[in-house]
Design a protein around this motif. Structure first.
Motif, PDB file in Angstrom:
ATOM      1  N   GLY A   1      36.276  54.657  54.036  1.00 29.72           N
ATOM      2  CA  GLY A   1      36.200  53.355  53.382  1.00 29.72           C
ATOM      3  C   GLY A   1      37.198  53.230  52.250  1.00 29.72           C
ATOM      4  O   GLY A   1      38.292  53.804  52.297  1.00 29.72           O
ATOM      5  N   ALA A   2      36.811  52.499  51.206  1.00 29.25           N
ATOM      6  CA  ALA A   2      37.720  52.259  50.089  1.00 29.25           C
ATOM      7  C   ALA A   2      36.935  52.135  48.791  1.00 29.25           C
ATOM      8  O   ALA A   2      35.789  51.674  48.776  1.00 29.25           O
ATOM      9  CB  ALA A   2      38.540  50.991  50.328  1.00 29.25           C
ATOM     10  N   LEU A   3      37.569  52.556  47.694  1.00 28.06           N
ATOM     11  CA  LEU A   3      37.003  52.464  46.353  1.00 28.06           C
ATOM     12  C   LEU A   3      37.772  51.399  45.582  1.00 28.06           C
ATOM     13  O   LEU A   3      39.009  51.367  45.623  1.00 28.06           O
ATOM     14  CB  LEU A   3      37.102  53.814  45.637  1.00 28.06           C
ATOM     15  CG  LEU A   3      36.741  53.843  44.154  1.00 28.06           C
ATOM     16  CD1 LEU A   3      35.263  53.535  43.940  1.00 28.06           C
ATOM     17  CD2 LEU A   3      37.083  55.215  43.544  1.00 28.06           C
ATOM     18  N   TYR A   4      37.038  50.559  44.847  1.00 26.30           N
ATOM     19  CA  TYR A   4      37.657  49.460  44.104  1.00 26.30           C
ATOM     20  C   TYR A   4      37.374  49.608  42.615  1.00 26.30           C
ATOM     21  O   TYR A   4      36.208  49.673  42.200  1.00 26.30           O
ATOM     22  CB  TYR A   4      37.118  48.116  44.603  1.00 26.30           C
ATOM     23  CG  TYR A   4      37.378  47.874  46.074  1.00 26.30           C
ATOM     24  CD1 TYR A   4      38.457  47.098  46.500  1.00 26.30           C
ATOM     25  CD2 TYR A   4      36.556  48.454  47.042  1.00 26.30           C
ATOM     26  CE1 TYR A   4      38.707  46.893  47.854  1.00 26.30           C
ATOM     27  CE2 TYR A   4      36.801  48.260  48.397  1.00 26.30           C
ATOM     28  CZ  TYR A   4      37.878  47.482  48.793  1.00 26.30           C
ATOM     29  OH  TYR A   4      38.118  47.291  50.134  1.00 26.30           O
ATOM     30  N   LEU A   5      38.431  49.683  41.817  1.00 22.98           N
ATOM     31  CA  LEU A   5      38.297  49.764  40.367  1.00 22.98           C
ATOM     32  C   LEU A   5      38.555  48.388  39.763  1.00 22.98           C
ATOM     33  O   LEU A   5      39.409  47.642  40.244  1.00 22.98           O
ATOM     34  CB  LEU A   5      39.294  50.772  39.780  1.00 22.98           C
ATOM     35  CG  LEU A   5      39.261  52.200  40.329  1.00 22.98           C
ATOM     36  CD1 LEU A   5      40.163  53.095  39.478  1.00 22.98           C
ATOM     37  CD2 LEU A   5      37.852  52.761  40.395  1.00 22.98           C
ATOM     38  N   TYR A   6      37.821  48.088  38.686  1.00 23.62           N
ATOM     39  CA  TYR A   6      37.953  46.788  38.009  1.00 23.62           C
ATOM     40  C   TYR A   6      38.260  47.007  36.527  1.00 23.62           C
ATOM     41  O   TYR A   6      37.897  48.038  35.954  1.00 23.62           O
ATOM     42  CB  TYR A   6      36.675  45.969  38.176  1.00 23.62           C
ATOM     43  CG  TYR A   6      36.635  45.206  39.484  1.00 23.62           C
ATOM     44  CD1 TYR A   6      36.714  43.811  39.515  1.00 23.62           C
ATOM     45  CD2 TYR A   6      36.538  45.877  40.702  1.00 23.62           C
ATOM     46  CE1 TYR A   6      36.691  43.109  40.714  1.00 23.62           C
ATOM     47  CE2 TYR A   6      36.514  45.176  41.911  1.00 23.62           C
ATOM     48  CZ  TYR A   6      36.589  43.791  41.905  1.00 23.62           C
ATOM     49  OH  TYR A   6      36.574  43.104  43.101  1.00 23.62           O
ATOM     50  N   LYS A   7      38.925  46.024  35.926  1.00 21.16           N
ATOM     51  CA  LYS A   7      39.296  46.103  34.510  1.00 21.16           C
ATOM     52  C   LYS A   7      38.665  44.950  33.747  1.00 21.16           C
ATOM     53  O   LYS A   7      38.696  43.799  34.194  1.00 21.16           O
ATOM     54  CB  LYS A   7      40.819  46.051  34.349  1.00 21.16           C
ATOM     55  CG  LYS A   7      41.279  46.066  32.893  1.00 21.16           C
ATOM     56  CD  LYS A   7      42.771  46.312  32.758  1.00 21.16           C
ATOM     57  CE  LYS A   7      43.605  45.148  33.196  1.00 21.16           C
ATOM     58  NZ  LYS A   7      45.036  45.339  32.870  1.00 21.16           N
ATOM     59  N   HIS A   8      38.089  45.284  32.570  1.00 19.71           N
ATOM     60  CA  HIS A   8      37.504  44.236  31.731  1.00 19.71           C
ATOM     61  C   HIS A   8      38.623  43.403  31.114  1.00 19.71           C
ATOM     62  O   HIS A   8      39.598  43.944  30.585  1.00 19.71           O
ATOM     63  CB  HIS A   8      36.633  44.847  30.636  1.00 19.71           C
ATOM     64  CG  HIS A   8      35.724  43.859  29.979  1.00 19.71           C
ATOM     65  ND1 HIS A   8      36.133  43.070  28.932  1.00 19.71           N
ATOM     66  CD2 HIS A   8      34.429  43.510  30.241  1.00 19.71           C
ATOM     67  CE1 HIS A   8      35.133  42.293  28.553  1.00 19.71           C
ATOM     68  NE2 HIS A   8      34.085  42.527  29.337  1.00 19.71           N
ATOM     69  N   ASN A   9      38.492  42.090  31.172  1.00 21.83           N
ATOM     70  CA  ASN A   9      39.571  41.207  30.737  1.00 21.83           C
ATOM     71  C   ASN A   9      39.809  41.241  29.234  1.00 21.83           C
ATOM     72  O   ASN A   9      40.909  40.895  28.775  1.00 21.83           O
ATOM     73  CB  ASN A   9      39.275  39.765  31.174  1.00 21.83           C
ATOM     74  CG  ASN A   9      39.239  39.629  32.684  1.00 21.83           C
ATOM     75  OD1 ASN A   9      39.972  40.300  33.395  1.00 21.83           O
ATOM     76  ND2 ASN A   9      38.376  38.758  33.178  1.00 21.83           N
ATOM     77  N   ASP A  10      38.805  41.648  28.460  1.00 24.50           N
ATOM     78  CA  ASP A  10      38.964  41.705  27.003  1.00 24.50           C
ATOM     79  C   ASP A  10      39.216  43.130  26.515  1.00 24.50           C
ATOM     80  O   ASP A  10      40.197  43.387  25.818  1.00 24.50           O
ATOM     81  CB  ASP A  10      37.719  41.132  26.305  1.00 24.50           C
ATOM     82  CG  ASP A  10      37.569  39.633  26.556  1.00 24.50           C
ATOM     83  OD1 ASP A  10      38.593  38.947  26.744  1.00 24.50           O
ATOM     84  OD2 ASP A  10      36.421  39.150  26.578  1.00 24.50           O
ATOM     85  N   THR A  11      38.341  44.058  26.876  1.00 26.40           N
ATOM     86  CA  THR A  11      38.458  45.426  26.364  1.00 26.40           C
ATOM     87  C   THR A  11      39.474  46.263  27.131  1.00 26.40           C
ATOM     88  O   THR A  11      39.913  47.300  26.644  1.00 26.40           O
ATOM     89  CB  THR A  11      37.099  46.143  26.433  1.00 26.40           C
ATOM     90  OG1 THR A  11      36.730  46.333  27.816  1.00 26.40           O
ATOM     91  CG2 THR A  11      36.020  45.332  25.725  1.00 26.40           C
ATOM     92  N   LYS A  12      39.819  45.834  28.341  1.00 23.41           N
ATOM     93  CA  LYS A  12      40.757  46.540  29.234  1.00 23.41           C
ATOM     94  C   LYS A  12      40.186  47.852  29.783  1.00 23.41           C
ATOM     95  O   LYS A  12      40.923  48.649  30.373  1.00 23.41           O
ATOM     96  CB  LYS A  12      42.100  46.827  28.526  1.00 23.41           C
ATOM     97  CG  LYS A  12      42.709  45.631  27.815  1.00 23.41           C
ATOM     98  CD  LYS A  12      42.870  44.430  28.720  1.00 23.41           C
ATOM     99  CE  LYS A  12      43.446  43.231  27.974  1.00 23.41           C
ATOM    100  NZ  LYS A  12      43.440  41.997  28.812  1.00 23.41           N
ATOM    101  N   GLU A  13      38.888  48.058  29.607  1.00 25.13           N
ATOM    102  CA  GLU A  13      38.254  49.264  30.155  1.00 25.13           C
ATOM    103  C   GLU A  13      38.305  49.233  31.685  1.00 25.13           C
ATOM    104  O   GLU A  13      38.056  48.197  32.306  1.00 25.13           O
ATOM    105  CB  GLU A  13      36.809  49.361  29.693  1.00 25.13           C
ATOM    106  CG  GLU A  13      36.071  50.566  30.256  1.00 25.13           C
ATOM    107  CD  GLU A  13      34.588  50.538  29.978  1.00 25.13           C
ATOM    108  OE1 GLU A  13      33.934  51.588  30.162  1.00 25.13           O
ATOM    109  OE2 GLU A  13      34.064  49.472  29.598  1.00 25.13           O
TER     110      GLU A  13
END
Length: 230
Positions: free
Chosen positions: A209-221
């Protein structure tokens, strides 16, 4: 003094109340509009910037890799019963790395596969050499390691491995995977697709399958958003 003598009547009071409510609603709608516009601009800029990386034979001179022991810099930060999956150069910060840790409990990996209860951790850290301790490695890799090539603007292979920015390529395009992430102000950051592993590299971790990473729009975490398979 009566209402009439005071120069106001019930209709005037209702009109003022309605005007106040209308003004409050206008402010709320304007705030939502501004927030949506900012989110749209962020996503638009992110969509325009696409980078790709390939899985290649192991090279000790390349920072990014999959498999092996974790970097020394994160050894003390690894939760119990988690194993090291990969470390890659942060696409936004060339002097930083992103290391991915996955629970060794298969049931937890399957049952907790979507934010906010996903059992996959992402740690941002300085680059460091590989540890000599194998107890924090994933058994899936059978002591094999493979490097992650440099980021390029064009996909160099017919098989997708790492894609940064742009539109994610979902295996299952179902809203429940990413709905909470978007509501909590996260945007798609990058994906790792197991179809891009070198042939016979090692057992797949996400059932091909696949892993999806996300970034917080304010903190950039950067966090793990979810993983999925067919």
């Amino acid at each position: 003094m009566t209402t009439k003598e005071n120069g106001r009547n019930d209709n005037d009071e209702r009109r003022i109340t309605n005007d106040e409510r209308r003004g409050t609603n206008d402010k709320v709608q304007k705030s939502k509009y501004v927030k949506n516009c900012n989110l749209f601009l962020f996503n638009y800029k992110n969509m325009k910037r696409e980078l790709f990386a390939q899985c290649i034979p192991y090279d000790e001179n390349i920072k990014g890799r999959i498999g092996g022991n974790p970097p020394i810099a994160i050894e003390s930060k690894i939760p119990e019963r988690y194993g090291f999956y990969a470390t890659l150069v942060h696409p936004d910060k060339e002097d930083k790395m992103l290391s991915i840790l996955i629970t060794k409990d298969l049931d937890k990996l399957v049952n907790n596969s979507i934010y906010p209860s996903i059992d996959i951790k992402v740690i941002e850290h300085e680059y460091s050499i590989m540890s000599t301790h194998s107890e924090n490695s994933l058994e899936n890799f059978n002591n094999k390691m493979f490097s992650i090539g440099e980021y390029t603007k064009e996909k160099d292979s017919k098989f997708l491995f790492i894609k940064v920015g742009g539109e994610p390529r979902f295996i299952q395009n179902k809203e429940f995977y990413y709905k909470q992430l978007l509501e909590d102000n996260y945007s798609f950051f990058l994906m790792i697709d197991e179809e891009g592993y070198i042939e016979e590299a090692f057992d797949d971790v996400f059932n091909f399958g696949a892993l999806y990473l996300y970034k917080h729009n304010d903190t950039k975490e950067i966090i793990a958003g979810f993983w999925q398979c067919s």
